[in-house]
Design a protein around this motif. Structure first.
Motif, PDB file in Angstrom:
ATOM      1  N   LEU A 296       0.850  -1.185   0.000  1.00 46.53           N
ATOM      2  CA  LEU A 296       0.000   0.000   0.000  1.00 46.53           C
ATOM      3  C   LEU A 296       0.888   1.237   0.000  1.00 46.53           C
ATOM      4  CD1 LEU A 296      -2.713  -0.981   2.645  1.00 46.53           C
ATOM      5  CD2 LEU A 296      -2.839  -1.202   0.156  1.00 46.53           C
ATOM      6  N   VAL A 297       0.532   2.220  -0.827  1.00 49.35           N
ATOM      7  CA  VAL A 297       1.359   3.423  -0.981  1.00 49.35           C
ATOM      8  C   VAL A 297       0.498   4.658  -0.766  1.00 49.35           C
ATOM      9  CG1 VAL A 297       2.929   4.700  -2.485  1.00 49.35           C
ATOM     10  CG2 VAL A 297       2.794   2.212  -2.673  1.00 49.35           C
ATOM     11  N   SER A 298       1.030   5.613  -0.031  1.00 47.33           N
ATOM     12  CA  SER A 298       0.370   6.898   0.160  1.00 47.33           C
ATOM     13  C   SER A 298       1.284   8.017  -0.298  1.00 47.33           C
ATOM     14  CB  SER A 298      -0.001   7.120   1.625  1.00 47.33           C
ATOM     15  OG  SER A 298      -1.021   6.248   2.023  1.00 47.33           O
ATOM     16  N   ARG A 299       0.704   9.032  -0.940  1.00 46.94           N
ATOM     17  CA  ARG A 299       1.419  10.266  -1.254  1.00 46.94           C
ATOM     18  C   ARG A 299       1.262  11.209  -0.067  1.00 46.94           C
ATOM     19  NH1 ARG A 299       0.884  14.964  -4.799  1.00 46.94           N
ATOM     20  NH2 ARG A 299      -1.346  15.122  -4.336  1.00 46.94           N
ATOM     21  N   GLU A 322      -2.866  11.123   0.689  1.00 42.41           N
ATOM     22  CA  GLU A 322      -3.877  10.288   0.036  1.00 42.41           C
ATOM     23  C   GLU A 322      -3.284   8.969  -0.416  1.00 42.41           C
ATOM     24  OE1 GLU A 322      -5.212  13.086  -2.964  1.00 42.41           O
ATOM     25  OE2 GLU A 322      -3.344  14.008  -2.342  1.00 42.41           O
ATOM     26  N   ARG A 323      -4.129   7.965  -0.407  1.00 37.73           N
ATOM     27  CA  ARG A 323      -3.745   6.670  -0.943  1.00 37.73           C
ATOM     28  C   ARG A 323      -3.525   6.775  -2.446  1.00 37.73           C
ATOM     29  NH1 ARG A 323      -6.362   2.538   2.258  1.00 37.73           N
ATOM     30  NH2 ARG A 323      -6.303   1.126   0.480  1.00 37.73           N
ATOM     31  N   ILE A 324      -2.599   5.975  -2.948  1.00 36.95           N
ATOM     32  CA  ILE A 324      -2.400   5.830  -4.385  1.00 36.95           C
ATOM     33  C   ILE A 324      -2.927   4.455  -4.768  1.00 36.95           C
ATOM     34  CG2 ILE A 324      -0.725   5.742  -6.257  1.00 36.95           C
ATOM     35  CD1 ILE A 324       1.088   7.555  -4.607  1.00 36.95           C
ATOM     36  N   GLU A 325      -3.951   4.434  -5.616  1.00 36.11           N
ATOM     37  CA  GLU A 325      -4.580   3.189  -6.026  1.00 36.11           C
ATOM     38  C   GLU A 325      -4.599   3.108  -7.541  1.00 36.11           C
ATOM     39  OE1 GLU A 325      -8.381   3.384  -4.092  1.00 36.11           O
ATOM     40  OE2 GLU A 325      -7.603   2.429  -2.276  1.00 36.11           O
ATOM     41  N   ASP A 326      -4.036   2.029  -8.079  1.00 38.28           N
ATOM     42  CA  ASP A 326      -3.932   1.853  -9.536  1.00 38.28           C
ATOM     43  C   ASP A 326      -3.242   3.049 -10.178  1.00 38.28           C
ATOM     44  OD1 ASP A 326      -5.319  -0.594  -9.413  1.00 38.28           O
ATOM     45  OD2 ASP A 326      -7.246   0.439  -9.465  1.00 38.28           O
ATOM     46  N   GLY A 327      -2.244   3.592  -9.458  1.00 37.19           N
ATOM     47  CA  GLY A 327      -1.463   4.712  -9.982  1.00 37.19           C
ATOM     48  C   GLY A 327      -2.135   6.057  -9.873  1.00 37.19           C
ATOM     49  N   LYS A 328      -3.319   6.116  -9.236  1.00 37.24           N
ATOM     50  CA  LYS A 328      -4.058   7.377  -9.168  1.00 37.24           C
ATOM     51  C   LYS A 328      -4.167   7.849  -7.719  1.00 37.24           C
ATOM     52  CE  LYS A 328      -6.871   6.339 -13.248  1.00 37.24           C
ATOM     53  NZ  LYS A 328      -8.261   6.175 -13.781  1.00 37.24           N
ATOM     54  N   LEU A 329      -4.120   9.184  -7.534  1.00 39.81           N
ATOM     55  CA  LEU A 329      -4.289   9.779  -6.227  1.00 39.81           C
ATOM     56  C   LEU A 329      -5.764   9.743  -5.823  1.00 39.81           C
ATOM     57  CD1 LEU A 329      -2.002  12.902  -6.752  1.00 39.81           C
ATOM     58  CD2 LEU A 329      -1.440  10.845  -5.434  1.00 39.81           C
ATOM     59  N   ALA A 330      -6.030   9.248  -4.614  1.00 37.28           N
ATOM     60  CA  ALA A 330      -7.424   9.044  -4.200  1.00 37.28           C
ATOM     61  C   ALA A 330      -8.199  10.344  -4.134  1.00 37.28           C
ATOM     62  CB  ALA A 330      -7.445   8.364  -2.832  1.00 37.28           C
TER      63      ALA A 330
END
Length: 334
Positions: A296-299, A322-330
């Motif tokens: 899990l990655v967060s910006r 914000e979480r990064i999900e599928d390369g996108k900022l939540a």
């Protein structure tokens, strides 16, 4: 102080870790000089049950460079805040604390280099550094330990069970290599404890500022994955906190989806306020956490910001997580 929280002098001290593997106790301070654009922030988070601390130092220098350090030094207990050259001392509970870092700093000429921290930390230039400042309270303490399980905490009960913060007068010094700067201005600090994963935050926008006349702000808009939004925070006016009733946030974005300018509308029981923030320099950071389901990655975007509230100009921080999900900022572009 709200009747929903308990705040005693002993809450300034260390808390016994519970049985959760991700128990975290952390302290954060920031400070900015009143007359020149120099300052920054430091954080130390003890993860005693995992055997390490999270060390963060991020300084915004007058010429546009960022001097920083991020480490995970080993710790064996939660007896105090001292790891990797960063230490924190309570001089007088609820009134005065000090924080000091002594060690190497990575010198970042181009903040975009922080988007590839592996390469930067391996090859980036380094200089010896020293940061030392004392925080003297300029406001009441805000927050504390919830009185019962129904009380929501600032960031959410899955991020920290106890949390308090305070605006401060700050005096100290920053040294980077052969250069040094005096810090004689204002800042903010917090202290939290309880289970924490950064990825428990789906996305939020946090604003912290101090103004020359002694006023200040701490404003948070936080949203969970289901889309539920919570707005919380305070305006500091004439030495007293006013809890906010409503908060509107409008963000201008760069082509790299970084915040560059914010417009805040704030409502308390006593006033309406329009506050603008120009992000002068942004450190685009991130946090990774390995789980059973993968990584899990967060910006974590940390922006040194100049705020304007009427005729007053002040400095502080804008923090977008914000979480990064599928390369996108939540949270983008909200």
């Amino acid at each position: 102080m709200s009747d929903k929280f308990i705040m005693r002098p002993e809450h300034e001290l260390m808390h016994r870790p519970d049985g959760s593997i991700n128990f975290n106790e952390s302290v954060y301070t920031n400070g900015f000089d009143a007359t020149s654009p120099v300052g920054g922030w430091m954080r130390l988070g003890n993860r005693a049950n995992e055997g390490y601390a999270e060390l963060s130092v991020c300084l915004y220098l007058p010429d546009g460079r960022i001097a920083c350090q991020f480490q995970r030094p080993t710790i064996g207990s939660n007896d105090g805040f001292a790891a990797g050259g960063l230490s924190y001392t309570v001089n007088e509970p609820l009134r005065s604390v000090s924080m000091t870092y002594s060690g190497d700093l990575i010198i970042v000429e181009n903040p975009d280099d922080l988007r590839d921290p592996g390469a930067l930390f391996a090859k980036g230039p380094r200089l010896p550094g020293l940061v030392s400042w004392e925080h003297i309270a300029k406001s009441p303490v805000h927050g504390g330990e919830p009185v019962d399980d129904t009380v929501q905490t600032m960031y959410g009960r899955d991020f920290s069970l106890g949390h308090f913060n305070q605006h401060s007068r700050v005096k100290g010094e920053i040294r980077v290599g052969e250069e040094s700067w005096t810090i004689d201005g204002h800042g903010w600090r917090d202290h939290s404890w309880g289970p924490r994963y950064w990825q428990a935050i789906y996305f939020y926008r946090l604003f912290i500022a101090n103004f020359a006349n002694g006023d200040g702000l701490m404003l948070l808009k936080i949203t969970d994955k289901a889309g539920h939004v919570r707005r919380t925070g305070v305006l500091l006016v004439n030495g007293q906190y006013e809890e906010i009733l409503d908060l509107e946030v409008s963000t201008d974005w760069t082509d790299k989806q970084d915040p560059s300018f914010v417009r805040l509308g704030v409502l308390t029981a006593n006033r309406k306020a329009r506050i603008d923030g120009e992000i002068l320099r942004l450190a685009p950071l991130r946090n990774r956490r390995k789980t059973d389901d993968g990584i899990l990655v967060s910006r974590i975007a940390e922006g040194f910001t100049r705020f304007r509230w009427g005729e007053q100009v002040g400095y502080g921080m804008t923090e977008y997580i914000e979480r990064i999900e599928d390369g996108k900022l939540a949270g983008f572009p909200l």
